[in-house]
Design a protein around this motif. Sequence first.
Motif, PDB file in Angstrom:
ATOM      1  N   VAL A  54      13.059 -33.297  37.411  1.00 42.29           N
ATOM      2  CA  VAL A  54      12.043 -32.303  37.067  1.00 42.29           C
ATOM      3  C   VAL A  54      12.338 -31.012  37.805  1.00 42.29           C
ATOM      4  O   VAL A  54      12.789 -31.022  38.951  1.00 42.29           O
ATOM      5  N   ALA A  55      12.081 -29.896  37.150  1.00 38.03           N
ATOM      6  CA  ALA A  55      12.340 -28.579  37.727  1.00 38.03           C
ATOM      7  C   ALA A  55      11.708 -28.430  39.095  1.00 38.03           C
ATOM      8  O   ALA A  55      10.540 -28.777  39.298  1.00 38.03           O
TER       9      ALA A  55
ATOM     10  N   ARG B 181      17.496 -21.119  36.634  1.00 34.67           N
ATOM     11  CA  ARG B 181      16.707 -22.083  37.403  1.00 34.67           C
ATOM     12  C   ARG B 181      15.306 -22.247  36.812  1.00 34.67           C
ATOM     13  O   ARG B 181      14.550 -21.281  36.756  1.00 34.67           O
ATOM     14  N   PRO B 182      14.944 -23.438  36.366  1.00 32.06           N
ATOM     15  CA  PRO B 182      13.564 -23.662  35.922  1.00 32.06           C
ATOM     16  C   PRO B 182      12.641 -23.734  37.126  1.00 32.06           C
ATOM     17  O   PRO B 182      13.084 -23.942  38.255  1.00 32.06           O
TER      18      PRO B 182
ATOM     19  N   ILE C 182      14.421 -31.846  33.033  1.00 31.71           N
ATOM     20  CA  ILE C 182      15.849 -31.721  32.739  1.00 31.71           C
ATOM     21  C   ILE C 182      16.367 -33.126  32.458  1.00 31.71           C
ATOM     22  O   ILE C 182      16.163 -34.037  33.283  1.00 31.71           O
ATOM     23  N   ALA C 183      17.004 -33.338  31.307  1.00 29.79           N
ATOM     24  CA  ALA C 183      17.431 -34.684  30.927  1.00 29.79           C
ATOM     25  C   ALA C 183      18.694 -34.615  30.080  1.00 29.79           C
ATOM     26  O   ALA C 183      18.960 -33.620  29.404  1.00 29.79           O
ATOM     27  N   SER C 184      19.450 -35.695  30.094  1.00 29.05           N
ATOM     28  CA  SER C 184      20.644 -35.800  29.258  1.00 29.05           C
ATOM     29  C   SER C 184      20.278 -36.398  27.907  1.00 29.05           C
ATOM     30  O   SER C 184      19.192 -36.969  27.727  1.00 29.05           O
TER      31      SER C 184
ATOM     32  N   PHE D 223      20.304 -31.216  30.324  1.00 27.92           N
ATOM     33  CA  PHE D 223      19.846 -29.985  29.676  1.00 27.92           C
ATOM     34  C   PHE D 223      18.371 -29.788  30.025  1.00 27.92           C
ATOM     35  O   PHE D 223      17.633 -30.772  30.175  1.00 27.92           O
ATOM     36  N   LEU D 224      17.940 -28.553  30.104  1.00 27.31           N
ATOM     37  CA  LEU D 224      16.514 -28.268  30.193  1.00 27.31           C
ATOM     38  C   LEU D 224      15.909 -28.557  28.821  1.00 27.31           C
ATOM     39  O   LEU D 224      16.239 -27.883  27.845  1.00 27.31           O
TER      40      LEU D 224
END
Length: 464
Positions: free
Chosen positions: A206-207, A233-234, A245-247, A70-71
């Motif tokens: 990272v974006a 898109r970030p 962006i990480a879970s 997720f962002l």
Amino acid sequence: MALLVVLGLTAALQAAASSGSIDEFINAEMPASGTPGLAYAVVEDGEITSGARGEVLRGSGDPVTPDTPFLIGSISKSITAMAVMQLVEAGQVDLDAPVSRYLEVFADRPSGAITIRQLLGHTSGYSTRQGNGAHTDQSGAEDALSQHVAQIAQWTPAHQPGTVWDYSNANYQILGAVIEAVSGEDYAGYVERRILAPIGMENSFVADGERHDGVARGHLPWFGTKRPVKDSRPNRVTAPAGGVIASADDLARYLAVMMNGQDDVISADSKADMLRPASGASPNYGFGWSLDAESGTVFHTGTSRGVETLALFVPAERKGAVVLVNAGSGFGFGETATLRTGLSATALGLDHDGDAGGWSRKSVFLMFALLPPFFVFCAVWAWLHRDRLRAKSGFSGLVSIWLPLPMMIALAWTALHLIPALFGISIGTLYLFLPDMALMMMATAATGLLWAVFRLGVFYSGRS
């Protein structure tokens, strides 16, 4: 969007916690939020438990899992702060040195004396509105972050540095540029190599301005429903302030590192420094983390377009929780705050009493929904009763004819400027996050003014 991202957190930690399980809480709250998908993780003494519900994209059939990226929005600020602390430990950055020492574009400017500590603690003088000015990276260039920070360097801070706490994304964009200048690496490469990989955050990155398969798609509120964000898109410019962006599982690993009291990616002393007030002007914010001394909790929320997140932990008890939802909170309807704060409070056994202000926000939403058709009705009424309108005379008659115009000008100013300004944003930025609410506010301003002008036209056009 500082006010939006913390909405409901204080109210969520007040009364007795629910005795129901996490699953029961999700079953009760997720439908009302309209959230397509959710992932959560709980960490206690380094042990992680996690779960997920729903879909990555509404109607896709692709399930959200604890490993779904997720962002994470402004939770990214704590990761940027950790990167800065690595450079401090390496002797490459001084917390109390002016930013102009590391970024030449700040030399001989009003902002040049701002210190690294002030940037970390949001006491630089840059305002929330200044920091919310850029949400897109049109260039896509690898040096987009440094280009944007060069523009920030030309701004005059809204406050005297070091005197006022004012949450601003600009602070962490500048810090991202400092990391690049000092390390010689781009922000994404540095964070992925020096923080994400050592922690074991395998489903995080990272974006970079590109679309990545498997990332949860954001959904924006739309008159009681949620619509997918078309371009999710970030970009590089917002990465240090909100573009990691990480879970859920990976963020739980990150929280475990923050609470383990060990020297690893940074020293235990640096971790403790991050969780203390940054300065006297910043009593409730450390380095990338919000602090609640009364409850002993540390937290940060994240608000991106169509994605909202929360990381909350209790350092003294070495337990924490992460909640990620791929839905932007509506205003009064389809809100996600209770889901996020309530789930984390339930998981950690903290007090939770929901949000008592929901009906007031519903009332505001309904007011802006009803005002545009009401003004259209008033215009029709003025035409159908034009003879009665044209018969008005004398001072009182002129007052009744002209009074609606300044009233509608005031209403338009309130809708288009004052209310967004309370959130530190413009009406255009509000549209990016709350498109239904912003459209109704713009429609209210337009129809109100048109009714007042139309009424004047009807009055004067029929008089000899």
